[in-house]
Design an enzyme around this catalytic site. Structure first.
Site, PDB file in Angstrom:
ATOM      1  N   HIS A 165      -9.816   1.188   8.066  1.00  0.00           N
ATOM      2  CA  HIS A 165      -9.231   1.582   9.351  1.00  0.00           C
ATOM      3  C   HIS A 165      -9.348   3.080   9.589  1.00  0.00           C
ATOM      4  O   HIS A 165      -9.126   3.549  10.706  1.00  0.00           O
ATOM      5  CB  HIS A 165      -7.760   1.169   9.392  1.00  0.00           C
ATOM      6  CG  HIS A 165      -6.922   1.923   8.402  1.00  0.00           C
ATOM      7  ND1 HIS A 165      -7.036   1.715   7.048  1.00  0.00           N
ATOM      8  CD2 HIS A 165      -5.997   2.890   8.565  1.00  0.00           C
ATOM      9  CE1 HIS A 165      -6.198   2.525   6.424  1.00  0.00           C
ATOM     10  NE2 HIS A 165      -5.559   3.247   7.312  1.00  0.00           N
ATOM     11  N   ASP A 188       0.724   4.873   0.805  1.00  0.00           N
ATOM     12  CA  ASP A 188      -0.188   5.733   1.565  1.00  0.00           C
ATOM     13  C   ASP A 188      -0.165   7.168   1.040  1.00  0.00           C
ATOM     14  O   ASP A 188       0.902   7.698   0.704  1.00  0.00           O
ATOM     15  CB  ASP A 188       0.245   5.710   3.037  1.00  0.00           C
ATOM     16  CG  ASP A 188      -0.737   6.437   3.934  1.00  0.00           C
ATOM     17  OD1 ASP A 188      -1.910   6.036   3.967  1.00  0.00           O
ATOM     18  OD2 ASP A 188      -0.328   7.410   4.580  1.00  0.00           O
ATOM     19  N   ARG A 208       0.849  -1.195   0.000  1.00  0.00           N
ATOM     20  CA  ARG A 208       0.000   0.000   0.000  1.00  0.00           C
ATOM     21  C   ARG A 208       0.885   1.246   0.000  1.00  0.00           C
ATOM     22  O   ARG A 208       1.755   1.401   0.861  1.00  0.00           O
ATOM     23  CB  ARG A 208      -0.901   0.003   1.235  1.00  0.00           C
ATOM     24  CG  ARG A 208      -1.573   1.350   1.528  1.00  0.00           C
ATOM     25  CD  ARG A 208      -2.262   1.299   2.889  1.00  0.00           C
ATOM     26  NE  ARG A 208      -2.455   2.626   3.445  1.00  0.00           N
ATOM     27  CZ  ARG A 208      -3.642   3.226   3.563  1.00  0.00           C
ATOM     28  NH1 ARG A 208      -4.723   2.630   3.146  1.00  0.00           N
ATOM     29  NH2 ARG A 208      -3.733   4.422   4.109  1.00  0.00           N
ATOM     30  N   ARG A 219     -10.925   7.216  15.647  1.00  0.00           N
ATOM     31  CA  ARG A 219     -10.835   6.103  14.703  1.00  0.00           C
ATOM     32  C   ARG A 219     -10.616   4.774  15.423  1.00  0.00           C
ATOM     33  O   ARG A 219     -10.922   3.711  14.872  1.00  0.00           O
ATOM     34  CB  ARG A 219      -9.707   6.353  13.692  1.00  0.00           C
ATOM     35  CG  ARG A 219     -10.015   7.472  12.703  1.00  0.00           C
ATOM     36  CD  ARG A 219      -8.861   7.729  11.768  1.00  0.00           C
ATOM     37  NE  ARG A 219      -7.666   8.168  12.487  1.00  0.00           N
ATOM     38  CZ  ARG A 219      -6.514   8.477  11.894  1.00  0.00           C
ATOM     39  NH1 ARG A 219      -6.409   8.395  10.577  1.00  0.00           N
ATOM     40  NH2 ARG A 219      -5.473   8.868  12.606  1.00  0.00           N
ATOM     41  N   GLU A 246      -3.429   4.719  -2.280  1.00  0.00           N
ATOM     42  CA  GLU A 246      -4.482   5.419  -1.554  1.00  0.00           C
ATOM     43  C   GLU A 246      -4.551   6.849  -2.095  1.00  0.00           C
ATOM     44  O   GLU A 246      -3.685   7.673  -1.815  1.00  0.00           O
ATOM     45  CB  GLU A 246      -4.203   5.443  -0.050  1.00  0.00           C
ATOM     46  CG  GLU A 246      -5.382   6.006   0.734  1.00  0.00           C
ATOM     47  CD  GLU A 246      -4.956   6.782   1.983  1.00  0.00           C
ATOM     48  OE1 GLU A 246      -5.799   6.932   2.875  1.00  0.00           O
ATOM     49  OE2 GLU A 246      -3.820   7.262   2.043  1.00  0.00           O
TER      50      GLU A 246
END
Length: 372
Positions: free
Chosen positions: A172, A63, A61, A297, A105
């Protein structure tokens, strides 16, 4: 430069007294922005990537992709050099570990994230998060109006089939209301009032709401905020169990399963967030943990509940209905050619703003899926 977290982490720089200097921190004070102008930094990041790959990681991933490159006199987002960096990472993977996928992302509208796929000659990310559809999904749950969702799905469905999106109901992170308010204005929907309604409804403050969530980065001055919560709690399972209301519980379970069916019908790769398969509810214990209590979160980042998982074997339990229901939907997706990546996908009119109709057509099968 715009502030990403103006409430919990205002500003883009953090003063380091031990060095007598500022360090660039676009996100949080403990997350330093890296200087990719420096080849040593780039080489070190490539080493980190390959180290993870050598340990068996299949998907890397990247970010916050648009923020990678910084340059004076710009907003430091979506600069051309970002695509060069991602392109080089892709080239390295193709040479060293061709079975590894790059997941980007990019929190932007579906049609604006397309450049991060690259081109046929110069590919970049293999997959991108379908962030906008996720946010619009929960707006649709709260408003019972599918028009914006349908319009955005039509945009995604018109893109080349080679563009692979990662579809999900929850992740998340928080749910940010970066909706297409220019499009919504044609129906007299204003941005400030609409965001307030969504946040009120999905935190259970609005009369008749079944959802239970919490706000993230709430700004009392502007009224802007994002949303946190597990799928089960946002669908009403938490409220119904607390109130011991059997009828509301069945309705909440149906909503949860319907949303998973809708996610599995979209083109791309579906992702089930850990705990959603057993209806895990919000974890409010983070309020008592000093290092987590300022970040809501953690409401949906609780540890996986293995005791709850065991209940999936108990016939008639919430966990059994959700676990077996999602497993059944997965079998349908696996066994029918209408879900093939080569299938044509489009939406059709239902003449009811509360009902979404999605059509998938392969050479052998045609599926018409209705979501209420």
């Amino acid at each position: 430069m715009a502030e990403v977290f103006p409430i919990t982490a205002p500003g883009n720089y953090t003063w380091l007294p031990e060095l007598g200097k500022f360090v660039m921190t676009t996100f949080y004070p403990y997350q330093w922005d890296l200087n990719y102008w420096n080849p040593i930094v780039f080489n070190e990041m490539v080493y980190n990537m390959l180290n993870l790959v050598n340990k068996g990681v299949d998907i890397i991933r990247i970010d916050a992709v648009p923020y990678i490159w910084k340059q004076l006199g710009t907003v430091c987002r979506n600069l051309p050099q970002v695509h060069t960096i991602v392109r080089i990472l892709r080239m390295i993977c193709e040479i060293v570990c061709p079975g590894v996928l790059l997941l980007g992302e990019v929190v932007m509208d579906p049609d604006k994230v397309v450049p991060y796929f690259g081109t046929v000659e110069k590919p970049e990310c293999h997959m991108l998060y379908n962030v906008t559809t996720m946010a619009t999904t929960w707006s649709t749950v709260a408003t019972r109006d599918v028009r914006l969702l349908r319009a955005q799905m039509d945009i995604v469905n018109r893109l080349p089939k080679e563009y692979v999106f990662l579809n999900y109901l929850r992740c998340h992170d928080d749910i940010g209301w970066g909706l297409d308010y220019l499009w919504l204005m044609q129906f007299g929907i204003g941005e400030v009032s609409h965001k307030k309604y969504l946040n009120d409804f999905l935190t259970g403050q609005y009369p008749g709401s079944f959802a239970r969530g919490e706000l993230y980065n709430s700004d009392p001055a502007s009224g802007d905020a994002r949303l946190c919560g597990t799928t089960a709690s946002l669908c009403g399972i938490e409220k119904a169990l607390y109130e011991r209301n059997g009828r509301d519980l069945e309705k909440a379970i149906k909503l949860d399963l319907m949303l998973h069916a809708y996610m599995l019908t979209q083109s791309g790769i579906p992702v089930i967030y850990s705990g959603d398969e057993i209806g895990q509810e919000n974890d409010y214990s983070y309020h008592q943990i000093p290092e987590n209590c300022d970040d809501s979160r953690y409401l949906h980042r609780g540890n996986f509940c293995w005791e709850l998982a065991e209940k999936r074997k108990v016939q008639g339990s919430v966990q059994q209905k959700l676990f077996d229901g999602i497993k059944y939907l997965e079998r349908l997706k696996t066994n029918h050619s209408a879900f093939d990546v080569s299938a044509d996908v489009w939406t059709i009119d239902t003449w009811d703003v509360s009902v979404l109709a999605v059509v998938r057509k392969s050479e052998k099968e045609k599926l018409v899926a209705l979501f209420n």
